[in-house]
Motif scaffolding. Structure first.
Motif, PDB file in Angstrom:
ATOM      1  N   ASN A 122      -0.797  14.092  -5.762  1.00 15.98           N
ATOM      2  CA  ASN A 122       0.461  14.528  -6.558  1.00 15.98           C
ATOM      3  C   ASN A 122       0.604  14.109  -7.944  1.00 15.98           C
ATOM      4  N   GLU A 126       0.891  16.947 -10.665  1.00 12.86           N
ATOM      5  CA  GLU A 126       1.986  17.212 -11.950  1.00 12.86           C
ATOM      6  C   GLU A 126       1.360  17.034 -13.052  1.00 12.86           C
ATOM      7  N   THR A 129      -0.664  20.315 -13.899  1.00 12.31           N
ATOM      8  CA  THR A 129       0.226  21.500 -14.278  1.00 12.31           C
ATOM      9  C   THR A 129       1.151  21.364 -15.321  1.00 12.31           C
ATOM     10  N   HIS A 148      -2.889  21.710  -6.730  1.00 10.88           N
ATOM     11  CA  HIS A 148      -2.756  22.476  -7.761  1.00 10.88           C
ATOM     12  C   HIS A 148      -3.956  23.047  -8.707  1.00 10.88           C
ATOM     13  N   LYS A 191       8.022  25.625 -11.987  1.00 14.04           N
ATOM     14  CA  LYS A 191       8.930  24.587 -12.545  1.00 14.04           C
ATOM     15  C   LYS A 191       9.169  23.560 -11.404  1.00 14.04           C
ATOM     16  N   LYS A 192       9.661  22.358 -11.868  1.00 11.89           N
ATOM     17  CA  LYS A 192       9.838  21.490 -10.953  1.00 11.89           C
ATOM     18  C   LYS A 192      11.450  21.284 -10.492  1.00 11.89           C
ATOM     19  N   ALA A 196      13.310  16.696  -7.012  1.00 12.22           N
ATOM     20  CA  ALA A 196      12.201  16.925  -5.995  1.00 12.22           C
ATOM     21  C   ALA A 196      11.286  15.946  -5.766  1.00 12.22           C
ATOM     22  N   VAL A 201       6.959  21.926  -6.093  1.00 13.15           N
ATOM     23  CA  VAL A 201       7.357  22.673  -7.390  1.00 13.15           C
ATOM     24  C   VAL A 201       7.605  24.271  -6.945  1.00 13.15           C
TER      25      VAL A 201
END
Length: 276
Positions: A122, A126, A129, A148, A191-192, A196, A201
């Motif tokens: 993760n 993040e 991305t 991702h 988008k996040k 969350a 996302v």
């Protein structure tokens, strides 16, 4: 008491049990309170189901991330995240914790030389991305845990998108499937949501490719010394049973080197048609 059921198409009679100690108005009020209580309980149950579903998806994604780990830094990032969110307890003090450099995503080169990056947890997902340019392309296996993937190009070729989609399928929960749907969209549409969990996302304006999971040689990785392949020999016969053509297939793994010296792995089928 028997009352017409107005929610029934035929308006059938419905038997309702009353409390003999209460009058009609009090009985109606009693049932309304029971209804309100059930309504609140249902809403609470729906919220708990949604929370449990989100928790399950998060933990399934972490299991997938653990499968992708190759180094101590990646494991440490996952552990730190689980401790921070309260899933596990910290067993080390800060003094005991070993300082590790941040882990890095996998790096690949598409056939035309375009760079493609794949996150493995993760933290990487993040960072990868949301550091990408708005017009670069983001990919993810549809409706399942996975990495991702970022294509470092604003106008990638169809071949490069297919290359990246196969990687997204390979580094997902569907890696053992024969085909996996992969969504892709420009990064600006990813988008996040506020609050969350890490790695989660939402996205819009996506398109979907159905691809076979496939791995490739990472940039900077040495070429292998062993090649695995299999040979299939098949004769084509006419109506009289005479051989009119023989097809020799070599099915296996082919290694390519692009103009920049980067390696690429591709599953292929090479055919030779031999005369009878």
């Amino acid at each position: 008491v028997l009352l017409p059921n107005y929610y029934d198409e035929n308006c059938a009679m419905l038997e309702v049990e009353l409390d003999e100690k209460l009058n009609a108005a009090a009985n109606a009020q009693r049932y309304f309170k029971l209804y309100r209580k059930a309504q609140v309980a249902r809403k609470l149950a729906e919220e708990q189901i949604a929370e449990a579903t989100e928790e399950l998806a998060y933990l399934e994604n972490q299991l997938e991330n653990l499968e992708l780990c190759e180094g101590e830094a990646e494991l440490a990032e996952i552990r730190e995240e689980l401790v921070r969110l309260g899933y596990i307890r910290s067993t080390q003090s800060r003094r005991q914790m070993k300082a590790l450099p941040p882990s890095t995503p996998l790096r690949f080169a598409a056939p035309d030389g375009t760079e493609v990056f794949v996150g493995r947890n993760n933290v990487q997902n993040e960072r990868l991305t949301f550091s990408a340019q708005p017009d670069e392309w983001w990919l993810h296996a549809k409706d399942m845990p996975g990495s991702h993937v970022i294509v470092k190009s604003t106008r990638p070729s169809d071949e490069t998108l297919l290359f990246a989609a196969r990687l997204a399928a390979k580094y997902s929960k569907g890696s053992a499937s024969s085909s996996v749907p992969v969504d892709y969209a420009q990064r600006r549409y990813v988008k996040k949501p506020g609050g969350a969990k890490p790695g989660f996302v939402i996205y819009t304006h996506q398109k979907t490719l159905l691809v076979k999971p496939q791995d490739y040689v990472r940039t900077g990785e040495p070429m292998p010394d062993v090649f695995d392949f299999r040979v299939v020999w098949k004769d084509k016969l006419d109506d009289a049973g005479r051989n009119v053509e023989t097809k020799l297939s070599v099915i296996g793994v082919t290694w390519f080197i692009d103009r920049n010296g980067n390696g690429k792995i591709d599953y292929n089928e090479i055919l030779w048609y031999l005369p009878a």
